[in-house]
Design an enzyme around this catalytic site. Structure first.
Site, PDB file in Angstrom:
ATOM      1  N   ASP A   1     -54.150 -19.605 -21.235  1.00  9.97           N
ATOM      2  CA  ASP A   1     -54.684 -20.946 -20.998  1.00  9.97           C
ATOM      3  C   ASP A   1     -55.418 -21.502 -22.215  1.00  9.97           C
ATOM      4  O   ASP A   1     -56.207 -22.436 -22.082  1.00  9.97           O
ATOM      5  CB  ASP A   1     -55.650 -20.919 -19.811  1.00  9.97           C
ATOM      6  CG  ASP A   1     -54.935 -20.798 -18.471  1.00  9.97           C
ATOM      7  OD1 ASP A   1     -53.689 -20.770 -18.464  1.00  9.97           O
ATOM      8  OD2 ASP A   1     -55.624 -20.725 -17.441  1.00  9.97           O
TER       9      ASP A   1
ATOM     10  N   HIS B   1     -49.315 -22.770 -17.709  1.00 12.15           N
ATOM     11  CA  HIS B   1     -49.339 -23.820 -16.682  1.00 12.15           C
ATOM     12  C   HIS B   1     -48.403 -24.955 -17.056  1.00 12.15           C
ATOM     13  O   HIS B   1     -48.213 -25.268 -18.235  1.00 12.15           O
ATOM     14  CB  HIS B   1     -50.752 -24.390 -16.519  1.00 12.15           C
ATOM     15  CG  HIS B   1     -51.715 -23.459 -15.865  1.00 12.15           C
ATOM     16  ND1 HIS B   1     -51.852 -23.350 -14.499  1.00 12.15           N
ATOM     17  CD2 HIS B   1     -52.593 -22.577 -16.412  1.00 12.15           C
ATOM     18  CE1 HIS B   1     -52.780 -22.454 -14.222  1.00 12.15           C
ATOM     19  NE2 HIS B   1     -53.247 -21.962 -15.366  1.00 12.15           N
TER      20      HIS B   1
END
Length: 257
Positions: A130, A167
């Site tokens: 991330d 993501h």
């Protein structure tokens, strides 16, 4: 080698790399998508690579380790389900005949790491968790200075590096990036390309590092157009201080709709 993005939760990708017999998985926040892929493809899970401690990245680790006997590798300075091999900058992981170099990239979390393979079927490969998203970044627990140093470290990788983010945030990131740089032609083209992919329910990832350097405002904090946009949002931004540019962009992005 085969690289798969296994969807999980609302927008996570659990990255799987396999050679037709053995597999590794990165950040398995859920066990079921991984177990289903192993069963469907007839694979043995050899290793689990973890980038950081958040639950949507480690929630499936125990179940997968217990079911397969796979080794677990993760950040040295974060709470990740034991037992695991703890890793930091300069360490390496050898798996599936590949060598992954560990890069410290704090900013999203204090001990976040990334895994970089210089050569995977002719191209470098990066699992960045991330920290870096396509068109964005994941500043959360750390400081803008930490995130800038981490992003600079990743942006210095070869341009053809495949960037495997965790993501599917690309379209929302590109909407913000376009607000920052409305005259960026590469960004316009990439936005159209990604919108077409999502219309077909296909992943926008992996990206490439050379593309991110052209379209990601958080990798472009030293570009005049990005500095000017950041100053328009925050008068305290200093043109010669990239940390203040990144901090202003992140504050702007946090409230952007």
């Amino acid at each position: 080698m085969n690289l798969l993005a296994l969807p999980a939760f609302a927008d996570n990708y659990l990255w799987m790399l396999h050679d037709g017999h053995r597999a590794i998985v990165v950040d398995p926040g859920q066990a079921a998508p991984v177990a289903d892929a192993l069963r469907r493809l007839g694979l043995q899970l050899q290793a689990i690579l973890v980038t950081h401690h958040h639950a949507d990245h480690v929630g499936g680790v125990d179940a997968l380790r217990n079911a397969t006997g796979a080794s677990v590798h993760g950040p040295a300075r974060e709470s990740v389900p034991e037992p695991l091999v703890r890793l930091a900058q300069g360490d390496t992981v050898d798996v599936l005949g590949l060598r992954f170099e560990v890069i410290d990239v704090p900013g999203h979390t204090a001990g976040h790491i990334a895994y970089y393979c210089p050569q995977m079927d002719g191209a470098p490969l990066l699992f960045c968790g991330d920290t870096l998203f396509s068109g964005g970044c994941g500043l959360f627990e750390g400081t803008p200075a930490q995130m800038l140093a981490s992003l600079d470290r990743l942006a210095a990788l070869p341009g053809n590096t495949l960037v495997c983010c965790a993501h599917e945030y690309t379209l929302s990131n590109l909407k913000f990036a376009t607000a920052v740089e409305p005259d960026n032609a590469a960004l316009r083209d990439y936005s159209r390309h990604c919108a077409a992919l999502r219309a077909q329910n296909r992943p926008t990832l992996p990206s490439r590092m050379e593309l991110e350097r052209e379209i990601n405002p958080f990798l472009r904090v030293r570009q005049a157009a990005v500095i000017h946009a950041a100053q328009g949002h925050d008068a305290q931004v200093q043109a010669d201080d990239a940390v203040t540019v990144l901090a202003a962009l992140r504050q702007w992005k946090n409230g952007f709709r």
